[in-house]
Motif scaffolding. Structure first.
Motif, short mmCIF file in Angstrom:
data_model
loop_
_atom_site.label_atom_id
_atom_site.label_comp_id
_atom_site.label_asym_id
_atom_site.label_seq_id
_atom_site.Cartn_x
_atom_site.Cartn_y
_atom_site.Cartn_z
N GLU A 60 49.80 41.28 9.38
CA GLU A 60 48.90 40.47 10.20
C GLU A 60 48.76 41.07 11.60
O GLU A 60 47.69 41.02 12.20
CB GLU A 60 49.45 39.05 10.28
CG GLU A 60 48.60 38.07 11.05
CD GLU A 60 49.22 36.67 11.02
OE1 GLU A 60 49.90 36.31 12.00
OE2 GLU A 60 49.03 35.96 10.02
N SER B 252 46.94 41.87 17.04
CA SER B 252 46.47 41.83 15.65
C SER B 252 46.22 43.25 15.16
O SER B 252 45.85 44.14 15.93
CB SER B 252 45.19 41.01 15.54
OG SER B 252 45.39 39.68 15.94
N LYS B 253 46.40 43.48 13.87
CA LYS B 253 46.15 44.81 13.33
C LYS B 253 44.65 45.11 13.35
O LYS B 253 43.81 44.20 13.37
CB LYS B 253 46.70 44.93 11.90
CG LYS B 253 45.83 44.27 10.84
CD LYS B 253 46.30 44.64 9.44
CE LYS B 253 45.39 44.02 8.39
NZ LYS B 253 45.81 44.38 7.01
N GLY C 199 52.35 34.84 9.19
CA GLY C 199 53.10 34.70 10.43
C GLY C 199 54.58 35.00 10.33
O GLY C 199 55.32 34.84 11.31
N ASP D 214 51.49 38.74 6.79
CA ASP D 214 50.51 37.68 6.57
C ASP D 214 51.23 36.34 6.45
O ASP D 214 52.25 36.22 5.75
CB ASP D 214 49.70 37.95 5.30
CG ASP D 214 48.68 39.07 5.49
OD1 ASP D 214 48.42 39.42 6.65
OD2 ASP D 214 48.16 39.58 4.48
#
Length: 250
Positions: free
Chosen positions: A170, A192-193, A243, A241
Motif C-alpha cells: 500500500e 503511498s506507492k 494497512g 494492503d
C-alpha cells in the motif's frame, strides 16, 4: 454486577434474599502484536489463536493465548512474559521481534484490562520484504538547534527475496527506532506507492545495485529527538494492503 432482592413479610417475621452475580474480567492481547486475530476480549479461562497476516512478505506463524482462570476479580493473576520471534537470516543471525506482556490500561468500565498469557507459538515469523536502496549516507540533519532534527530520506521500492515487487504493498511508513528496531512515537511520515513499478521483477544484488531506483521515493521529516540515551535512527517500513505494517524495516 447484577443484584436482585426478594422480600417476604408476615405478622411475625421478615426475610430478605439478595443475589449478586459478578462478571469476571476478560483478557486482552497487546494491540501492537503483528498478527491477525485475538483483537477482542478473551473470556475468563478461554483461549485464542492468532496468526500472522496472510501475505507473501511474512512467513506463517501462530500464537496461542490464554486468559488465566480466576474465581473472583480480586484474585487477578499476574502475567509477565517475554518471547523473541526470529525474523529471518536476511536481517542478521540474531534479529528478533520481541513481544511481551505489559500494562494495557483500563477498559470502558474503569476496570483493569487483564493481559492474556502466551501459551505457545509455532511456525515461522520471517519477514521477507524490505525496501531497496535506502540512502543512509545522504541523510543529513539540517536543523542546527540542539535536540531537533530535519532531514530528507530517499529510498527505493519494496523487494521480496531480492526481487523488486510492490504487489500487495500500500505504501511506506517512516519511524524513529533504536538499534533493535523499537519504534519511538507515531509515524513520522507516510508515502503511498506509485501507480506503476517499472522495474517490477528485476533482481537486486544489494543496496548499491543500480537496478534499484534509489530515489523512487523521498520524504522530508522534522521534529524533536526522543529524550533517551539509546542510539536512534530512521526506519522505512513497507505497509501492506489493508494497512498492516511489517514489524521490521530498513
Amino acid at each position: 454486577t447484577t443484584t436482585t432482592s426478594t422480600t417476604t413479610a408476615s405478622a411475625t417475621t421478615a426475610t430478605t434474599t439478595t443475589t449478586t452475580m459478578t462478571t469476571l474480567l476478560p483478557c486482552y492481547v497487546c494491540p501492537s502484536f503483528p498478527v491477525d486475530g485475538c483483537h477482542g476480549p478473551i473470556y475468563n479461562g478461554g483461549q485464542c489463536e492468532a496468526r500472522t497476516y496472510d501475505h507473501y512478505c511474512i512467513e506463517r506463524g501462530t500464537l496461542r493465548f490464554e486468559c488465566p482462570l480466576i474465581a473472583h476479580n480480586d484474585d487477578l493473576i499476574a502475567v509477565n512474559w517475554t518471547q523473541n520471534l526470529s525474523l529471518g537470516l536476511q536481517w542478521g543471525l540474531s534479529s528478533n521481534f520481541e513481544i511481551m506482556s505489559g500494562d494495557l490500561g483500563l477498559n470502558h468500565d474503569g476496570n483493569v484490562k487483564r493481559q492474556a498469557d502466551l501459551l505457545s507459538y509455532s511456525g515461522g515469523f520471517d519477514v521477507k520484504c524490505k525496501v531497496c536502496g535506502l540512502m543512509i549516507s545522504n541523510v543529513q540533519d539540517t536543523d542546527v538547534r540542539f535536540g531537533y532534527y530535519a532531514a530528507t530520506l530517499v529510498w527505493g521500492p519494496n523487494t521480496f527475496d531480492s526481487v523488486i515487487n510492490e504487489t500487495g504493498i500500500e505504501g511506506y511508513a517512516l519511524y524513529l527506532v533504536d538499534t533493535c528496531h523499537m519504534k519511538f512515537g507515531e509515524r513520522l511520515s507516510y508515502h503511498s506507492k506509485h501507480a506503476e513499478s517499472p522495474d517490477a521483477g528485476s533482481r537486486v544484488a544489494g543496496p548499491c545495485d543500480q537496478t534499484c531506483h534509489h530515489s523512487a521515493y523521498y520524504a522530508s521529516v522534522s521534529g524533536e529527538w526522543p529524550n533517551i540515551t539509546k542510539n536512534i535512527r530512521f526506519m522505512i517500513v513497507p505497509v501492506l494492503d489493508g494497512g498492516y505494517e511489517l514489524p521490521i524495516g530498513t
